[in-house]
Design an enzyme around this catalytic site. Structure first.
Site, PDB file in Angstrom:
ATOM      1  N   CYS A  38       0.837  -1.202   0.000  1.00 19.11           N
ATOM      2  CA  CYS A  38       0.000   0.000   0.000  1.00 19.11           C
ATOM      3  C   CYS A  38       0.877   1.259   0.000  1.00 19.11           C
ATOM      4  O   CYS A  38       1.592   1.502  -0.962  1.00 19.11           O
ATOM      5  CB  CYS A  38      -0.970  -0.059   1.183  1.00 19.11           C
ATOM      6  SG  CYS A  38      -2.391   1.009   0.963  1.00 19.11           S
ATOM      7  N   HIS A  66      -3.662  -5.746   1.240  1.00 24.84           N
ATOM      8  CA  HIS A  66      -3.432  -6.055   2.653  1.00 24.84           C
ATOM      9  C   HIS A  66      -3.875  -7.494   2.920  1.00 24.84           C
ATOM     10  O   HIS A  66      -4.788  -7.994   2.265  1.00 24.84           O
ATOM     11  CB  HIS A  66      -4.250  -5.121   3.550  1.00 24.84           C
ATOM     12  CG  HIS A  66      -3.807  -3.700   3.479  1.00 24.84           C
ATOM     13  ND1 HIS A  66      -2.614  -3.268   4.011  1.00 24.84           N
ATOM     14  CD2 HIS A  66      -4.390  -2.606   2.927  1.00 24.84           C
ATOM     15  CE1 HIS A  66      -2.482  -1.965   3.799  1.00 24.84           C
ATOM     16  NE2 HIS A  66      -3.547  -1.542   3.138  1.00 24.84           N
TER      17      HIS A  66
END
Ligand code: SF4
Length: 616
Positions: free
Chosen positions: A457, A555
């Site tokens: 991310c 994630h």
């Protein structure tokens, strides 16, 4: 829910005949669960059970469930089921379906309807029993106590949900519906056996650095607020309605609602502005429990001080104190428990033991400082960014034999790393600046090519060549800055919109992955893809195989064994780490069951429900 009659206004033979036909047709479909094909779905809430679209008990005339309204068609009174969620619960619909008698020509007569309803009420509460766990301090163990209660009551066959009106966390996740909620509420939902969703955590604050937080409302990004704006506007003008509507829905659709407070209810400087503690307790008419952490020392003072700082009518809501986290051999407590009750009028209900080695996500980034997971000869160093987020991503790595996960703040701490991870962050621009100022950027670059480097991310965005924030969405004004240049990729922040979605797919070289994306910004990459996502094999992430540098927005990518195996196989001396393929989900389930067993053993859960195990 349809109302084919006008309640007690229309009891003609004809109308009863229509009831009978509708009821028979419903029964012939079986228990259909959610009817997502229906043009009116969801007429109450996502996930509702639609088996009894027309309620066989209609009109029940029970003010706890429905109400009389004025008919727009006739101007007369008509029984409305609009606020009734009872008949849309899976367990209630299932029970009623099994109880339903033969439907005669005239439908169900009043006596039959009454006895069906009475029997249903014996099994299912019309309004949830609310139990609230508050802490004398942060870190008292509220979150895990709520988790334990959720699992224990679920194990008793009750319909349970967790609730936390306002949470501040950088550790969030995305539900199947695309809602963003705190990771801990997702865990509690899992413990309760209910679908994770925004209403369980209707206000989520995500600090962005400085005094600003992003406010997530009912799972969706709402706006950025400074602390001042939050307390002087949002809390006074908007939060009460948001909290009330979600709380009320949950109370109407569960047997037990286990509510978590935030911080301490005795922050007297926040009186009138605290929407996470006594405000919710009063709204829900909750039985409150005060948790104190005896491992910290000062537990009695915390308990007595907290209760004495509350208003009398607030203190009356407290049914007990829970002395939490007692270590084995912690010594005798003597008559200290009676003394707490004498001083406060609130009894100590339980002394709960510390449970070692639970495999559960932590809520607070402060906990990371005690969390240097696993023992082993392979060291995976996660760079401890100041605004680190989604740090539960790495929990599954420490399940592997021989792997040690550390959180590195300094270049020296990076030296023993056999692999490096740049984690997610709530502020890519600020944390990239920190990386440079702290010398960590240089330390990471010095290891490039020698050890695998993974960015997730915000960490992925940092690994690219440039980050372009033309509108200042990261909060420091418009900017364009150099990334670490380890991937041939450029990230653009061009809209406030956030991508929140669960994803699954396969590794470029095969093997299942699944996780979720929560991010602003988009990355254009000239590298090969790391994953192919379903359903259209969309490429995701970047992979420079030669230099062993990877980046992804996913994630939770370590939760399934395939990516863990790939990542560890890139470590030169990876023979030291044996990929066991441990099932991350099974480990969590085991820990949840241990928590439930602990709370069952030490706390009288029947008494908390009002003594009958059903809570009526
Ligand atoms: S139980 Fe609910 S749906 Fe059925 S008649 Fe009563 S209020 Fe309406």
């Amino acid at each position: 829910m349809i109302n084919p009659t006008e309640g007690d206004q229309d009891d003609s033979e004809d109308n009863y005949g229509r009831h009978a036909a509708v009821l028979r047709s419903q029964m012939s479909r079986g228990n259909i669960g959610s009817n997502t094909e229906c043009a009116h779905y969801p007429c109450h809430h996502t996930g509702q059970n639609c088996t009894f679209c027309f309620c066989p008990l209609y009109p029940c005339l029970d003010p706890d469930l429905g109400e009389y309204v004025i008919s727009r068609r006739t101007g007369g009174r008509v029984w409305s089921c609009q606020s009734c969620l009872w008949m849309h619960r899976d367990d209630v619909a299932d029970s009623l379906f099994k109880m339903m008698p033969e439907i005669g020509e005239k439908g169900l007569d009043e006596g039959t309807r009454s006895s069906l309803k009475a029997e249903l009420e014996l099994k299912h509460r019309k309004r949830a029993r609310a139990i609230m766990v508050l802490g004398a301090t942060s870190g008292a163990g509220k979150s895990l106590l709520v988790t334990a209660l959720c699992r224990a009551y679920r194990n008793r066959g009750l319909k349970v949900a967790p609730f936390k009106s306002q949470n501040m966390s950088l550790n969030s996740m995305v539900t199947a519906d695309g809602d963003e909620i705190a990771r801990i509420q997702d865990l509690q939902a899992r413990a309760a056996g209910t679908r994770p969703r925004g209403e369980l955590n209707p206000i989520l604050l995500k600090p962005k650095g400085g005094v600003t937080s992003q406010v997530i409302v009912e799972g969706r990004p709402y706006k950025d607020c400074t602390v001042q704006e939050y307390y002087s506007q949002f809390v006074l003008e908007e939060a009460p309605a948001i909290i009330s509507r979600n709380l009320e829905r949950l109370l109407r659709s569960n047997d037990v609602l286990v509510i978590e407070g935030a911080g301490s209810p005795a922050e007297i400087n926040l009186r009138g502005k605290d929407v996470a503690n006594m405000f919710v307790a009063r709204l829900a008419k909750a039985d409150c429990l005060l948790a104190v952490n005896i491992d910290w020392g000062g537990a009695y003072a915390y308990a007595v001080g907290t209760l004495m700082l509350l208003e009398d009518e607030e203190r009356e809501l407290f049914k007990g104190v829970l002395i939490n986290n007692m270590c084995p051999g912690g010594g005798s407590l003597g008559d200290s428990l009676e003394l707490v009750e004498r001083k406060t009028g609130v009894p100590v209900l339980a002394v709960l033991p510390h449970l070692p080695s639970l495999y559960l996500p932590v809520e607070d980034s402060m906990d990371l400082d005690q969390r240097q997971g696993g023992e082993g000869i392979i060291t995976v160093a996660v760079v401890r960014l100041p605004m680190i987020s989604n740090f539960t991503d790495f929990d599954a790595l420490s399940l592997e034999e021989g792997v040690r996960v550390i959180y590195a703040r300094t270049p020296e701490e990076l030296l023993p790393a056999d692999a490096i991870i740049l984690p997610g962050t709530k502020n890519t621009v600020q944390d990239l600046n920190w990386l440079r100022e702290s010398g960590m950027a240089e330390a990471v670059l010095a290891k490039a090519g020698a050890v695998p480097i993974l960015g997730i991310c915000g960490g992925y965005q940092m690994l690219g060549r440039r980050i372009i924030d033309a509108h200042g969405l990261e909060g420091s004004g418009p900017s364009e800055m150099e990334g670490l240049g380890l991937l041939d990729a450029v990230t653009y922040f061009d809209t406030y919109d956030k991508r929140t979605v669960q994803v699954s797919g396969s590794l470029a070289d095969g093997g299942e992955v699944r996780g979720y994306e929560i991010h602003m910004g988009r990355t254009e990459s000239a590298e090969g893809a790391l994953f192919q996502l379903r359903p259209d094999r969309r490429p995701e992430g970047s992979w420079d195989r030669k230099r062993k540098v990877m980046g992804s927005y996913m994630h939770g990518l370590f939760d399934l064994p395939a990516f863990r195996g790939l990542f560890l196989s890139m470590i030169e001396r990876h023979e030291g780490a044996r990929t066991k393929g441990t099932d991350h989900d099974a480990e969590i389930e085991t820990s949840l069951d241990r928590l439930a067993a602990m709370i069952e053993e030490h706390l009288d859960l029947d008494a908390l429900l009002g003594g009958d195990g059903h809570g009526a």
